[in-house]
Design a protein around this motif. Structure first.
Motif, PDB file in Angstrom:
ATOM      1  N   SER A   1       0.894  -1.026   0.043  1.00 47.94           N
ATOM      2  CA  SER A   1       0.162   0.056   0.011  1.00 47.94           C
ATOM      3  C   SER A   1       0.794   1.361   0.112  1.00 47.94           C
ATOM      4  O   SER A   1       2.167   0.977   0.232  1.00 47.94           O
ATOM      5  CB  SER A   1      -0.799   0.100   1.380  1.00 47.94           C
ATOM      6  OG  SER A   1       0.110   0.130   2.309  1.00 47.94           O
TER       7      SER A   1
ATOM      8  N   GLN B   1       0.791   3.574   1.936  1.00 47.84           N
ATOM      9  CA  GLN B   1       1.175   3.735   3.390  1.00 47.84           C
ATOM     10  C   GLN B   1       2.380   3.262   3.596  1.00 47.84           C
ATOM     11  O   GLN B   1       3.354   3.776   4.427  1.00 47.84           O
ATOM     12  CB  GLN B   1       0.012   3.211   4.290  1.00 47.84           C
ATOM     13  CG  GLN B   1       0.190   3.457   5.891  1.00 47.84           C
ATOM     14  CD  GLN B   1      -1.168   2.788   6.534  1.00 47.84           C
ATOM     15  OE1 GLN B   1      -1.793   1.913   6.109  1.00 47.84           O
ATOM     16  NE2 GLN B   1      -1.122   2.968   7.817  1.00 47.84           N
TER      17      GLN B   1
ATOM     18  N   SER C   1      -3.672   4.997  13.240  1.00 52.18           N
ATOM     19  CA  SER C   1      -4.483   4.212  12.381  1.00 52.18           C
ATOM     20  C   SER C   1      -5.166   2.987  12.712  1.00 52.18           C
ATOM     21  O   SER C   1      -5.925   2.544  11.759  1.00 52.18           O
ATOM     22  CB  SER C   1      -3.253   3.902  11.067  1.00 52.18           C
ATOM     23  OG  SER C   1      -2.441   2.743  11.809  1.00 52.18           O
TER      24      SER C   1
ATOM     25  N   ILE D   1      -5.669  -0.610   9.821  1.00 52.76           N
ATOM     26  CA  ILE D   1      -6.277   0.299   8.928  1.00 52.76           C
ATOM     27  C   ILE D   1      -7.792   0.440   9.158  1.00 52.76           C
ATOM     28  O   ILE D   1      -8.601  -0.472   8.569  1.00 52.76           O
ATOM     29  CB  ILE D   1      -5.759  -0.021   7.363  1.00 52.76           C
ATOM     30  CG1 ILE D   1      -6.528   0.817   6.358  1.00 52.76           C
ATOM     31  CG2 ILE D   1      -6.273  -1.573   7.097  1.00 52.76           C
ATOM     32  CD1 ILE D   1      -5.706   2.106   6.051  1.00 52.76           C
TER      33      ILE D   1
ATOM     34  N   GLU E   1       2.098  13.818   1.653  1.00 53.39           N
ATOM     35  CA  GLU E   1       2.939  12.863   1.584  1.00 53.39           C
ATOM     36  C   GLU E   1       3.980  13.660   2.816  1.00 53.39           C
ATOM     37  O   GLU E   1       4.359  12.798   3.466  1.00 53.39           O
ATOM     38  CB  GLU E   1       3.677  12.613   0.305  1.00 53.39           C
ATOM     39  CG  GLU E   1       2.796  11.790  -0.707  1.00 53.39           C
ATOM     40  CD  GLU E   1       3.384  11.524  -2.092  1.00 53.39           C
ATOM     41  OE1 GLU E   1       4.607  11.742  -2.015  1.00 53.39           O
ATOM     42  OE2 GLU E   1       2.713  11.015  -2.892  1.00 53.39           O
TER      43      GLU E   1
ATOM     44  N   TYR F   1       2.691  13.377   6.246  1.00 56.41           N
ATOM     45  CA  TYR F   1       2.658  11.847   6.773  1.00 56.41           C
ATOM     46  C   TYR F   1       4.153  11.443   7.087  1.00 56.41           C
ATOM     47  O   TYR F   1       4.199  10.806   8.235  1.00 56.41           O
ATOM     48  CB  TYR F   1       2.214  11.225   5.518  1.00 56.41           C
ATOM     49  CG  TYR F   1       2.321   9.472   5.537  1.00 56.41           C
ATOM     50  CD1 TYR F   1       1.427   8.969   6.787  1.00 56.41           C
ATOM     51  CD2 TYR F   1       3.131   8.712   5.019  1.00 56.41           C
ATOM     52  CE1 TYR F   1       1.409   7.565   7.127  1.00 56.41           C
ATOM     53  CE2 TYR F   1       3.140   7.420   5.230  1.00 56.41           C
ATOM     54  CZ  TYR F   1       2.484   6.950   6.078  1.00 56.41           C
ATOM     55  OH  TYR F   1       2.508   5.394   6.328  1.00 56.41           O
ATOM     56  N   GLN F   2       5.058  11.743   6.317  1.00 55.83           N
ATOM     57  CA  GLN F   2       6.432  11.204   6.476  1.00 55.83           C
ATOM     58  C   GLN F   2       7.205  11.795   7.804  1.00 55.83           C
ATOM     59  O   GLN F   2       7.676  11.370   8.577  1.00 55.83           O
ATOM     60  CB  GLN F   2       7.260  11.403   5.588  1.00 55.83           C
ATOM     61  CG  GLN F   2       6.997  10.282   4.067  1.00 55.83           C
ATOM     62  CD  GLN F   2       7.795  10.488   2.858  1.00 55.83           C
ATOM     63  OE1 GLN F   2       7.874  11.491   2.549  1.00 55.83           O
ATOM     64  NE2 GLN F   2       8.028   9.531   2.316  1.00 55.83           N
TER      65      GLN F   2
ATOM     66  N   PHE G   1       5.292  10.884  10.904  1.00 52.13           N
ATOM     67  CA  PHE G   1       5.511   9.298  11.172  1.00 52.13           C
ATOM     68  C   PHE G   1       7.055   9.270  11.803  1.00 52.13           C
ATOM     69  O   PHE G   1       7.289   8.426  12.882  1.00 52.13           O
ATOM     70  CB  PHE G   1       5.688   8.379   9.999  1.00 52.13           C
ATOM     71  CG  PHE G   1       5.023   7.038   9.905  1.00 52.13           C
ATOM     72  CD1 PHE G   1       5.729   5.991  10.976  1.00 52.13           C
ATOM     73  CD2 PHE G   1       4.195   6.670   9.192  1.00 52.13           C
ATOM     74  CE1 PHE G   1       5.228   5.019  11.123  1.00 52.13           C
ATOM     75  CE2 PHE G   1       3.672   5.208   9.450  1.00 52.13           C
ATOM     76  CZ  PHE G   1       4.110   4.376  10.359  1.00 52.13           C
TER      77      PHE G   1
ATOM     78  N   TRP H   1       0.518   6.262  11.161  1.00 49.47           N
ATOM     79  CA  TRP H   1      -1.010   6.813  10.538  1.00 49.47           C
ATOM     80  C   TRP H   1      -1.045   6.464   9.080  1.00 49.47           C
ATOM     81  O   TRP H   1      -0.282   5.762   8.642  1.00 49.47           O
ATOM     82  CB  TRP H   1      -1.228   8.064  11.175  1.00 49.47           C
ATOM     83  CG  TRP H   1      -0.335   9.422  10.366  1.00 49.47           C
ATOM     84  CD1 TRP H   1       1.073   9.137  10.285  1.00 49.47           C
ATOM     85  CD2 TRP H   1      -0.889  10.597   9.995  1.00 49.47           C
ATOM     86  NE1 TRP H   1       1.391  10.434   9.981  1.00 49.47           N
ATOM     87  CE2 TRP H   1       0.500  11.187   9.629  1.00 49.47           C
ATOM     88  CE3 TRP H   1      -1.763  11.115   9.922  1.00 49.47           C
ATOM     89  CZ2 TRP H   1       0.603  12.468   8.976  1.00 49.47           C
ATOM     90  CZ3 TRP H   1      -1.800  12.583   9.612  1.00 49.47           C
ATOM     91  CH2 TRP H   1      -0.869  13.131   9.108  1.00 49.47           C
ATOM     92  N   ILE H   2      -2.128   6.978   8.530  1.00 47.95           N
ATOM     93  CA  ILE H   2      -2.456   6.585   7.310  1.00 47.95           C
ATOM     94  C   ILE H   2      -2.609   7.937   6.348  1.00 47.95           C
ATOM     95  O   ILE H   2      -3.015   8.861   6.571  1.00 47.95           O
ATOM     96  CB  ILE H   2      -4.104   6.324   7.197  1.00 47.95           C
ATOM     97  CG1 ILE H   2      -4.671   5.421   8.468  1.00 47.95           C
ATOM     98  CG2 ILE H   2      -4.554   5.621   6.136  1.00 47.95           C
ATOM     99  CD1 ILE H   2      -5.820   5.137   8.697  1.00 47.95           C
ATOM    100  N   PRO H   3      -1.940   7.845   5.052  1.00 48.42           N
ATOM    101  CA  PRO H   3      -1.705   8.879   4.083  1.00 48.42           C
ATOM    102  C   PRO H   3      -2.998   8.548   3.277  1.00 48.42           C
ATOM    103  O   PRO H   3      -3.522   7.397   2.944  1.00 48.42           O
ATOM    104  CB  PRO H   3      -0.561   8.816   3.682  1.00 48.42           C
ATOM    105  CG  PRO H   3      -0.325   7.557   3.445  1.00 48.42           C
ATOM    106  CD  PRO H   3      -0.782   6.727   4.737  1.00 48.42           C
TER     107      PRO H   3
END
Ligand code: PLP
Length: 457
Positions: free
Chosen positions: A45, A47, A75, A78, A404, A407-408, A411, A417-419
């Protein structure tokens, strides 16, 4: 036997110790394991591709990677481990049947009987007919077969940006352009727009969304684009993959009436939104709407693969017509996991907790929206949350790159978590303590600020 107090302590996170990034993530052990695995394991995925860390264990709201880094979980896998990782009551229930009886096809067992009785008790209205499956997409397919069997009709309608799974019927009710999804929609499957308050297609003169216009369009669509053989609408109550998009409050009550007037059934795909995720067992309860058919999954077994199709009394017999059973559906371990998860939600008042966390998050995210140029919209219903990033608040043009980057960055600070492109999606376990939720949102806030700087805002 674990007591409720122990469970409460088990959910506690000491914020002086977590998040704890011992080495920059993904660390060396994560990288090495990921390289070994992905020599064979393909089809990751987005993610994972954007943050290829390797996890070792999880407890409550904390995840640990193979380098010993510890993350706050935003998350739930998922949208799955709604009660936190390895909830003691759920794990014990699964272990009991792993040692007692793993599979008995669809023969009656006591644990399945107790689960059915519990579901009839917690679900609204006369949703009293059940069948169980091992994946959300399998439950959606079975639900669609029920719609057809119950009406004798064939056509089904879903909405733009809905997601219902990856088997052929389910993908035919979603975006199918990608070659992965076959490119050709199954016959009789249709899609129409649905109201997104942030991006209305039709609005009133005061700028608010005009739900009636959508329903007028559905009427026109059914008259012009179908062969007048519509069995049902299949919709997510809140769109998960589409970016935590919450419809206006009048949409589902109006759609219910629309369907009743035309003898069309309404199926709610609650694979993602059910079992406390939005603060109710079914998200549709927020609007007082009773669907005819419901698919339930993800948090239903808190990590154990178990899903359910629930139907109203008058459609129970349709299960007989569709040859409903499957190899794993309703196996004792699955039923034990689902029953334990349901009991935990009741015993620990997790519907209320989820609602409370959603309200807290909303306040914090509103502040982010006021302070950040790229935060266009924020939304939450219980522990289903989203932040939409845009290039410009006026034009609302999506800012995918920022999605993105945020998210990175978050993290790397210790937030798992979930992008989803330009929409940041959050799905923390509903057992989360207030200060842990706030810490996670602070980390996102910081990451948005850093991203804005880098992009020159
Ligand atoms: C609304 C909805 N329906 C169905 C599915 C498919 O579930 P599964 O991945 O368990 O097959 C998903 C998965 O994300 C979903 O979000």
């Amino acid at each position: 036997m674990t007591t409720a107090t122990q469970e409460k302590n088990w959910a506690h996170v000491d914020l002086t110790k977590v998040p704890n990034m011992r080495v920059p993530a993904p660390g060396p052990k994560s990288k090495a394991l990921h390289a070994r695995c992905t020599k064979y394991f393909k089809g990751l995925s987005g993610q994972v591709k954007l943050f290829p860390v390797s996890f070792e264990s999880g407890s409550g709201c904390v995840l640990r990677d193979v380098d010993g880094n510890e993350y706050i979980d935003f998350s739930s896998g998922i949208y799955v481990t709604t009660l936190g990782h390895c909830h003691p009551k759920v794990s014990e229930a699964i272990a009991k049947y792993a040692n007692q009886l793993m599979n008995a096809h669809d023969f009656t067992t006591e644990i399945k009987t107790r689960l059915c009785e519990k579901l009839a008790d917690v679900l609204p209205g006369d949703l009293n007919g059940f069948q169980f499956y091992d994946a959300g997409t399998a439950a959606v397919e079975a639900g669609m077969r029920v719609l057809r069997a119950a009406t004798g009709k064939n056509e089904l309608i879903s909405c733009f940006y809905d997601f219902h799974g990856k088997t052929y019927g389910a993908v035919s009710l979603a975006e199918i352009r990608s070659p992965v999804y076959g490119r050709v929609r199954a016959p009789g499957m249709h899609m129409v727009p649905r109201p997104n308050p942030y991006r209305p297609m039709w609005s009133k003169t005061d700028g608010t969304i005009d739900t009636d216009k959508y329903l007028e369009f559905y009427d026109e669509y059914i008259n012009r684009a179908t062969v007048n053989d519509v069995a049902g609408f299949v919709l997510e109550p809140i769109q998960g993959w589409g970016g935590s998009v919450i419809p206006p409050d009048d949409f589902f009550p109006k759609l219910r009436k629309f369907c009743d007037e035309r003898k069309i059934l309404l199926m709610a795909d609650e694979v993602l939104t059910s079992w406390a995720r939005t603060g109710k067992f079914l998200c549709m309860e927020h609007w007082g709407v009773l669907p005819d058919v419901v698919s339930i999954g993800k948090g239903f077994g808190n990590g154990f693969p178990v899903t359910c199709v629930a139907v109203r009394d008058q459609f129970k017999e349709s299960f007989e017509k569709i040859s409903a059973s499957s190899s794993y559906g309703g196996n004792p371990m699955a039923c034990a996991a689902a029953l334990a998860s349901t009991e935990v939600i009741e015993e620990e008042n997790l519907l209320e907790r989820s609602t409370h966390l959603g309200e807290l998050a909303m306040k914090r995210m509103e502040k982010m929206k006021a302070e950040h140029k790229i935060v266009g919209d924020v939304r939450a219903k219980g522990c289903l949350m989203g932040i939409e990033l845009v290039k410009d608040k006026k034009t609302k043009e999506p800012l995918n790159k920022a999605g993105e980057m945020v998210y990175q960055k978050a993290f790397a600070k210790g937030l798992a978590w979930i992008p989803a492109g330009h929409i940041l999606r959050m799905s923390p376990p509903v057992i989360m303590e207030d200060d842990v939720l706030m810490k996670g949102l602070d980390m996102i806030d910081e990451a948005i600020g850093e991203t804005e700087k880098e992009l020159g805002y």
